[in-house]
Design an enzyme around this catalytic site. Structure first.
Site, PDB file in Angstrom:
ATOM      1  N   MET A 186      -9.093   8.193  -0.320  1.00  0.00           N
ATOM      2  CA  MET A 186     -10.059   8.294   0.428  1.00  0.00           C
ATOM      3  C   MET A 186     -10.075   9.624   0.027  1.00  0.00           C
ATOM      4  SD  MET A 186      -7.911   7.227   3.634  1.00  0.00           S
ATOM      5  CE  MET A 186      -6.847   5.468   3.826  1.00  0.00           C
ATOM      6  N   MET A 241     -12.097   4.544  -1.257  1.00  0.00           N
ATOM      7  CA  MET A 241     -12.894   4.614   0.579  1.00  0.00           C
ATOM      8  C   MET A 241     -13.787   5.723  -0.057  1.00  0.00           C
ATOM      9  SD  MET A 241      -9.725   3.116   3.067  1.00  0.00           S
ATOM     10  CE  MET A 241      -9.170   3.229   1.363  1.00  0.00           C
ATOM     11  N   ASP A 298      -6.505  -6.642   3.960  1.00  0.00           N
ATOM     12  CA  ASP A 298      -5.908  -4.911   4.404  1.00  0.00           C
ATOM     13  C   ASP A 298      -5.475  -4.568   5.578  1.00  0.00           C
ATOM     14  OD1 ASP A 298      -4.820  -2.984   3.962  1.00  0.00           O
ATOM     15  OD2 ASP A 298      -7.102  -2.123   2.316  1.00  0.00           O
ATOM     16  N   HIS A 334      -8.245   0.996  -4.144  1.00  0.00           N
ATOM     17  CA  HIS A 334      -9.067   1.023  -2.998  1.00  0.00           C
ATOM     18  C   HIS A 334      -9.174   2.177  -3.325  1.00  0.00           C
ATOM     19  CE1 HIS A 334      -9.846  -0.654   1.499  1.00  0.00           C
ATOM     20  NE2 HIS A 334     -10.729   0.045   1.136  1.00  0.00           N
ATOM     21  N   SER A 358       1.100  -0.902   0.114  1.00  0.00           N
ATOM     22  CA  SER A 358       0.016   0.313  -0.212  1.00  0.00           C
ATOM     23  C   SER A 358       0.298   1.237   0.146  1.00  0.00           C
ATOM     24  CB  SER A 358      -1.195   0.112   1.238  1.00  0.00           C
ATOM     25  OG  SER A 358      -1.318   1.505   1.313  1.00  0.00           O
TER      26      SER A 358
HETATM   27  C1  DX5 Z   1      -6.037   1.467   5.218  1.00  0.00           C
HETATM   28  C2  DX5 Z   1      -5.904   1.295   3.969  1.00  0.00           C
HETATM   29  C3  DX5 Z   1      -4.725   0.233   4.082  1.00  0.00           C
HETATM   30  C4  DX5 Z   1      -3.701   0.826   4.922  1.00  0.00           C
HETATM   31  C5  DX5 Z   1      -2.604  -0.798   5.158  1.00  0.00           C
HETATM   32  O1  DX5 Z   1      -6.962   2.362   4.668  1.00  0.00           O
HETATM   33  O2  DX5 Z   1      -6.344   0.745   3.609  1.00  0.00           O
HETATM   34  O3  DX5 Z   1      -4.593  -0.510   3.198  1.00  0.00           O
HETATM   35  O4  DX5 Z   1      -3.031   1.793   4.371  1.00  0.00           O
HETATM   36  O5  DX5 Z   1      -1.558  -0.355   5.994  1.00  0.00           O
HETATM   37  P1  DX5 Z   1      -1.291  -1.033   6.987  1.00  0.00           P
HETATM   38  O6  DX5 Z   1       0.011  -2.536   6.440  1.00  0.00           O
HETATM   39  O7  DX5 Z   1       0.160   0.019   7.646  1.00  0.00           O
HETATM   40  O8  DX5 Z   1      -2.292  -1.519   7.864  1.00  0.00           O
HETATM   41 ZN    ZN Z   2      -5.929  -0.563   1.467  1.00  0.00          ZN
END
Ligand code: DX5
Ligand code: ZN
Length: 215
Positions: free
Chosen positions: A35, A66, A171, A64, A6
């Site tokens: 996001m 969000m 994730d 992804h 990520s």
């Molecule tokens: C959180 C994200 C993840 C995050 C994962 O909202 O969707 O993809 O970046 O990061 P780590 O591996 O640090 O939990």
């Molecule tokens: Zn993610």
């Protein structure tokens, strides 16, 4: 098990270089967290940034979303160079329609579930989905701790999909210490942010990805 770093934990001031480095270090997909400050309490990047970084890697861009609503943004991310587009089941009432829209654009279609969302929402869309992303933290930030109750959800989803060619992605909070239980539960891909980008160098990324893959 595939590893999807990520880029949320990468050095945003050098995003292109970071993506090239993590690709050369053995990443399978590039996971891009979008996001909106509304569906989740954080704001990250939009389609223009995805487009700008596309030339820096030739592996799949796993986007992804969000964001809520997502409808108007699907084609923008598709045009920007996303290969996979994952939306949240909680972020809109027309999941089936949105998945078909993603597929009609020639992209792999994904659904993500927050930790509190039951896998039962997947029951009637299994034929329309390529990727199921189980959030093992509450979405919004990198570096949070893995929520263990999600292992049971992954197992149930694995049973539900049977032989269907669907990737189960986990994730959030994945480290070398828990990746083996995640795999045993049935996940085929692990997103990893803070456990890959521990410091900003290609050699470190290689070491971290290898350690995740061999754990
Ligand atoms: C959180 C994200 C993840 C995050 C994962 O909202 O969707 O993809 O970046 O990061 P780590 O591996 O640090 O939990
Ligand atoms: Zn993610």
């Amino acid at each position: 098990m595939k590893i999807a770093p990520s880029i949320l934990s990468s050095d945003f001031a050098n995003l292109g270089k970071e993506i090239t480095n993590v690709t050369e270090a053995g990443a399978d997909w590039i996971h891009i967290d979008v996001m909106d400050g509304h569906f989740v309490p954080n704001i990250t990047i939009g389609p223009s940034v995805v487009k700008a970084i596309r030339p820096y890697s030739n592996i799949p861009f796993d986007v992804h979303l969000m964001i809520e609503p997502y409808e108007n943004y699907i084609s923008l991310f598709a045009d920007a160079g996303a290969d996979h587009i994952t939306i949240h089941a909680e972020a809109g009432p027309h999941l089936h329609r949105a998945l078909q829209n993603i597929k009609s654009l020639g992209k792999r279609a994904g659904v993500s579930l927050n930790p509190s969302t039951s896998e039962t929402v997947l029951e009637y869309i299994l034929d329309d989905v390529d990727i199921i992303l189980v959030m093992s933290v509450n979405p919004g930030f990198g570096g949070q701790s893995f929520i263990h109750s999600q292992l049971n959800k992954i197992k149930k989803i694995k049973n539900m999909i049977g032989e269907l060619p669907i990737d189960i992605v986990v994730d959030g909070g994945v480290t070398k210490d828990n990746i083996s239980v995640v795999k045993a539960a049935g996940a085929s891909v692990a997103v990893a942010g803070s456990s890959v980008f521990t410091s900003h160098s290609k050699e470190i990324y290689k070491k971290n990805i290898l350690s995740l893959k061999s754990s």
